[in-house]
Design a protein around this motif. Structure first.
Motif, PDB file in Angstrom:
ATOM      1  N   VAL A 223       1.141  -1.440  -0.452  1.00 56.81           N
ATOM      2  CA  VAL A 223      -0.010  -0.165   0.281  1.00 56.81           C
ATOM      3  C   VAL A 223       0.691   0.896   0.130  1.00 56.81           C
ATOM      4  O   VAL A 223       0.356   2.613  -0.660  1.00 56.81           O
ATOM      5  CB  VAL A 223      -1.289   0.282   1.038  1.00 56.81           C
ATOM      6  CG1 VAL A 223      -1.318   1.658   0.682  1.00 56.81           C
ATOM      7  CG2 VAL A 223      -1.657  -0.893   0.958  1.00 56.81           C
TER       8      VAL A 223
ATOM      9  N   MET B 275      -1.310  -2.402  -6.994  1.00 51.28           N
ATOM     10  CA  MET B 275      -2.929  -3.279  -5.791  1.00 51.28           C
ATOM     11  C   MET B 275      -3.394  -3.642  -6.348  1.00 51.28           C
ATOM     12  O   MET B 275      -4.398  -4.772  -5.096  1.00 51.28           O
ATOM     13  CB  MET B 275      -3.733  -0.947  -6.305  1.00 51.28           C
ATOM     14  CG  MET B 275      -2.860  -0.617  -5.751  1.00 51.28           C
ATOM     15  SD  MET B 275      -2.328  -0.987  -3.431  1.00 51.28           S
ATOM     16  CE  MET B 275      -3.719   0.188  -2.847  1.00 51.28           C
TER      17      MET B 275
ATOM     18  N   THR C 255      -4.150  -6.486  -3.541  1.00 48.69           N
ATOM     19  CA  THR C 255      -5.038  -5.734  -2.300  1.00 48.69           C
ATOM     20  C   THR C 255      -6.122  -6.206  -2.590  1.00 48.69           C
ATOM     21  O   THR C 255      -6.448  -8.018  -2.531  1.00 48.69           O
ATOM     22  CB  THR C 255      -4.292  -4.512  -1.846  1.00 48.69           C
ATOM     23  OG1 THR C 255      -5.262  -4.158  -3.290  1.00 48.69           O
ATOM     24  CG2 THR C 255      -3.697  -4.131  -1.531  1.00 48.69           C
TER      25      THR C 255
ATOM     26  N   THR D  39      -8.207  -1.398  -4.866  1.00 44.60           N
ATOM     27  CA  THR D  39      -7.794  -0.872  -6.451  1.00 44.60           C
ATOM     28  C   THR D  39      -8.751   0.187  -7.563  1.00 44.60           C
ATOM     29  O   THR D  39      -8.045   1.847  -7.545  1.00 44.60           O
ATOM     30  CB  THR D  39      -7.441  -2.238  -7.425  1.00 44.60           C
ATOM     31  OG1 THR D  39      -6.568  -3.248  -6.585  1.00 44.60           O
ATOM     32  CG2 THR D  39      -6.759  -1.997  -8.630  1.00 44.60           C
TER      33      THR D  39
ATOM     34  N   ALA E 236      -8.049  -2.051   1.797  1.00 38.57           N
ATOM     35  CA  ALA E 236      -6.879  -2.844   1.655  1.00 38.57           C
ATOM     36  C   ALA E 236      -7.092  -3.465   2.492  1.00 38.57           C
ATOM     37  O   ALA E 236      -6.767  -4.772   2.285  1.00 38.57           O
ATOM     38  CB  ALA E 236      -5.723  -1.971   1.313  1.00 38.57           C
TER      39      ALA E 236
END
Length: 318
Positions: free
Chosen positions: A74, A133, A137, A142, A185
């Motif tokens: 992140v 991302m 994640t 995203t 996330a």
């Protein structure tokens, strides 16, 4: 007959080496200058401030330390996304940046890099950030990262900034987005606490950026950017600073009962009181015709937000 005396300690080889050394040194300076130009396009100070709010939000969402790998992703993805948005902002604003004293030394007005190179650089950073991302994640984090880049560069920079004095207010959405991205996330959703922290950063941006706009009012006027201090009276601007400072403090206190402890609560009360004092001071000095000193509030606002989110992180650990 007069003959030229040889210079002791030198040889033809050394005389030839000196120019080559100078060329290599100049080349290294050129490379370093280009690197500095590309780094400055990402506006590192803004990136740093965004990350200060992201990590504590992740810690609260996780109820302690989140997975360190996720934090790293992140941080890297968020930094690249923020850098991409800033670089694309520089590309779009290159026409007005050259008219403002505050921004005329940026790489594009200074002709350190070409517009095409900046556009490719910004788009590449955006693509890499979204790939990271998406791979590590979840879809919500995203999608929010992509939306933040789009909002900042298209909605804010291309449209709001050049057309309405409310640009700072509506532009605050993307500035506060990293809090929600970090939260999403970790959890894949957004809880009320996440929205409360979003509100803190959202409202905080008005006193922060209005103070800066007061300082550079003539710059914005010269570039034709309708920032609030350009098109409204000093009393109106300082009144809005006071209003949004109050809303920032209220939002910070509203987050307290949602799951934060006394460390955060006491910090929010103390820092909120000091932040409010600075806003009141700016307002009253302006009303009395004294020098406003907006940069005192500007720098104080950075300190306020940093201390507040450090307290959030400490509270999450305790």
């Amino acid at each position: 007959m007069i003959t030229e005396r040889p210079v002791q300690g030198r040889s033809p080889g050394l005389r030839q080496a000196a120019p080559r050394t100078a060329v290599r040194s100049a080349s290294r300076r050129d490379i370093a200058g280009v690197i500095r130009a590309y780094v400055s396009l990402t506006k590192p100070r803004i990136v740093e401030l965004l990350l200060v709010t992201t990590v504590p939000a992740m810690m609260v969402a996780a109820g302690g330390w989140p997975d360190l790998g996720l934090v790293l992703i992140v941080l890297v993805g968020g930094s690249l996304a923020a850098g991409a948005a800033s670089a694309l902002n520089c590309y779009i604003d290159r026409d007005i940046d050259q008219l403002m004293r505050r921004t005329k030394r940026r790489p594009l007005p200074a002709h350190s890099v070409t517009p095409r190179a900046v556009l490719i650089f910004g788009l590449t950073l955006a693509l890499i950030s979204l790939i990271l991302m998406a791979a590590f994640t979840n879809w919500l984090a995203t999608a929010m990262t992509a939306a933040a880049i789009f909002y900042y560069d298209v909605v804010y920079t291309l449209w709001l900034k050049r057309r309405t004095p409310q640009n700072t207010f509506w532009g605050g959405v993307c500035g506060a987005a990293p809090v929600l991205i970090g939260w999403a996330a970790v959890t894949g959703s957004i809880a009320p606490m996440g929205w409360a922290l979003f509100a803190v950063v959202f409202f905080w941006q008005m006193p922060h950026f209005y103070a800066l706009a007061i300082k550079y009012k003539d710059d914005y006027a010269r570039a034709g950017v309708p920032m609030l201090p350009v098109v409204r009276s000093a009393g109106r601007v300082n009144g809005e600073i006071l209003l949004f400072t109050g809303l920032t403090v209220v939002a910070s206190l509203a987050a307290w009962p949602l799951g934060l402890g006394p460390i955060y609560g006491i910090t929010a009360l103390l820092t909120g009181a000091l932040f409010t004092y600075e806003a009141v001071r700016l307002y009253t000095r302006s009303r009395r015709g004294k020098v406003a000193q907006p940069m005192r509030l500007f720098h104080g606002s950075v300190t306020y937000l940093t201390i507040l989110f450090i307290a959030i992180a400490v509270d999450a650990l305790v």
